[in-house]
Design a protein around this motif. Structure first.
Motif, PDB file in Angstrom:
ATOM      1  N   SER A  72       0.789  -1.064   0.115  1.00 31.62           N
ATOM      2  CA  SER A  72       0.095  -0.121  -0.051  1.00 31.62           C
ATOM      3  C   SER A  72       0.915   1.251   0.005  1.00 31.62           C
ATOM      4  CB  SER A  72      -0.796  -0.015   1.272  1.00 31.62           C
ATOM      5  OG  SER A  72      -0.370   0.257   2.217  1.00 31.62           O
ATOM      6  N   ILE A  73       0.364   2.291  -0.618  1.00 29.34           N
ATOM      7  CA  ILE A  73       0.954   3.544  -0.574  1.00 29.34           C
ATOM      8  C   ILE A  73       0.159   4.602  -0.114  1.00 29.34           C
ATOM      9  CG2 ILE A  73       1.894   5.416  -2.107  1.00 29.34           C
ATOM     10  CD1 ILE A  73       2.349   3.400  -4.181  1.00 29.34           C
ATOM     11  N   ILE A  87       5.586   3.770   1.437  1.00 25.97           N
ATOM     12  CA  ILE A  87       5.118   2.701   0.952  1.00 25.97           C
ATOM     13  C   ILE A  87       5.287   1.419   2.051  1.00 25.97           C
ATOM     14  CG2 ILE A  87       5.696   0.544  -0.728  1.00 25.97           C
ATOM     15  CD1 ILE A  87       7.105   2.678  -2.693  1.00 25.97           C
ATOM     16  N   ASP A  88       4.120   0.823   2.220  1.00 25.35           N
ATOM     17  CA  ASP A  88       4.104  -0.187   3.406  1.00 25.35           C
ATOM     18  C   ASP A  88       3.916  -1.555   2.805  1.00 25.35           C
ATOM     19  OD1 ASP A  88       4.423   1.470   5.905  1.00 25.35           O
ATOM     20  OD2 ASP A  88       2.263   2.302   5.180  1.00 25.35           O
ATOM     21  N   CYS A  89       4.915  -2.387   2.944  1.00 27.45           N
ATOM     22  CA  CYS A  89       4.911  -3.925   2.698  1.00 27.45           C
ATOM     23  C   CYS A  89       4.936  -4.722   3.840  1.00 27.45           C
ATOM     24  CB  CYS A  89       5.958  -4.348   1.813  1.00 27.45           C
ATOM     25  SG  CYS A  89       6.143  -3.484  -0.046  1.00 27.45           S
ATOM     26  N   ILE A  94       9.054   1.918   3.377  1.00 26.84           N
ATOM     27  CA  ILE A  94       9.984   3.041   2.606  1.00 26.84           C
ATOM     28  C   ILE A  94       9.286   4.369   2.558  1.00 26.84           C
ATOM     29  CG2 ILE A  94      11.127   3.835   0.420  1.00 26.84           C
ATOM     30  CD1 ILE A  94      11.390   1.129  -0.363  1.00 26.84           C
ATOM     31  N   ASN A  95      10.123   5.449   3.131  1.00 22.32           N
ATOM     32  CA  ASN A  95       9.287   6.820   2.705  1.00 22.32           C
ATOM     33  C   ASN A  95      10.243   7.517   1.711  1.00 22.32           C
ATOM     34  OD1 ASN A  95       7.863   7.120   5.217  1.00 22.32           O
ATOM     35  ND2 ASN A  95       9.554   6.764   6.356  1.00 22.32           N
ATOM     36  N   LEU A  96       9.432   8.059   0.837  1.00 17.29           N
ATOM     37  CA  LEU A  96       9.837   8.854  -0.194  1.00 17.29           C
ATOM     38  C   LEU A  96       9.546  10.235  -0.072  1.00 17.29           C
ATOM     39  CD1 LEU A  96       8.327   5.821  -1.501  1.00 17.29           C
ATOM     40  CD2 LEU A  96       9.692   6.654  -3.506  1.00 17.29           C
ATOM     41  N   ASN A  97      10.354  11.211  -0.489  1.00 19.41           N
ATOM     42  CA  ASN A  97      10.215  12.637  -0.338  1.00 19.41           C
ATOM     43  C   ASN A  97      10.799  13.371  -1.743  1.00 19.41           C
ATOM     44  OD1 ASN A  97       8.918  13.416   2.127  1.00 19.41           O
ATOM     45  ND2 ASN A  97      10.853  12.023   2.941  1.00 19.41           N
ATOM     46  N   GLY A  98       9.768  13.745  -2.586  1.00 19.19           N
ATOM     47  CA  GLY A  98      10.382  14.502  -3.848  1.00 19.19           C
ATOM     48  C   GLY A  98       9.610  15.644  -4.191  1.00 19.19           C
TER      49      GLY A  98
END
Length: 138
Positions: A72-73, A87-89, A94-98
């Motif tokens: 899930s995102i 993103i949760d597996c 994972i944390n993404l910042n952009g």
């Protein structure tokens, strides 16, 4: 002579209208991040499909990892075109910042996973496929 006070008064009137006013520019840009994307981990050059849905400033979706596991995102975007996704597996996250670029069709930035690994990512929106209705004879 009254010329000096009159000149001073005229100069005051002229400069009063010329005072600098602070103007703040706020971009009124609204991109639709809904759709199919390809997530590229820059360091490994691996690519994974992502599907995003948008409701106002909230984002949600699905990331498919190498093992074909759907993760899930969740996330959000703001008016400065900054994007934050998680993103949760089952075993990791994972944390993404952009930052959104290319009129909302690309997002680039940095990530950090639950194991402490860091790197760069690139998220590219897939162009919709438009089928050609003409059939070739032959």
């Amino acid at each position: 002579m009254r010329v000096f006070p009159l000149a001073a008064f005229a100069l005051t009137l002229l400069t009063a209208g010329c005072a600098k006013k602070e103007i703040t520019y706020i971009p009124d840009i609204h991109y639709d991040y809904s759709g199919e994307w390809t997530l590229k981990w820059v360091d490994s050059d691996s690519r994974h499909p992502v599907s995003l849905a948008q409701k106002e400033s909230s984002l949600s979706g699905i990331y498919t990892n190498t093992e074909d596991e759907a993760c899930s995102i969740s996330g959000s975007h703001d008016r400065d075109l900054k994007i934050a996704l998680q993103i949760d597996c089952q075993e990791w996250n994972i944390n993404l910042n952009g930052i959104s670029t290319q009129k909302g069709t690309a997002i680039s930035g940095r990530y950090k996973d639950s194991n402490g690994s860091r790197g760069k990512f690139l998220l590219l929106k897939n162009r919709p496929v438009i089928a050609d209705a003409k059939q070739k004879k032959g």
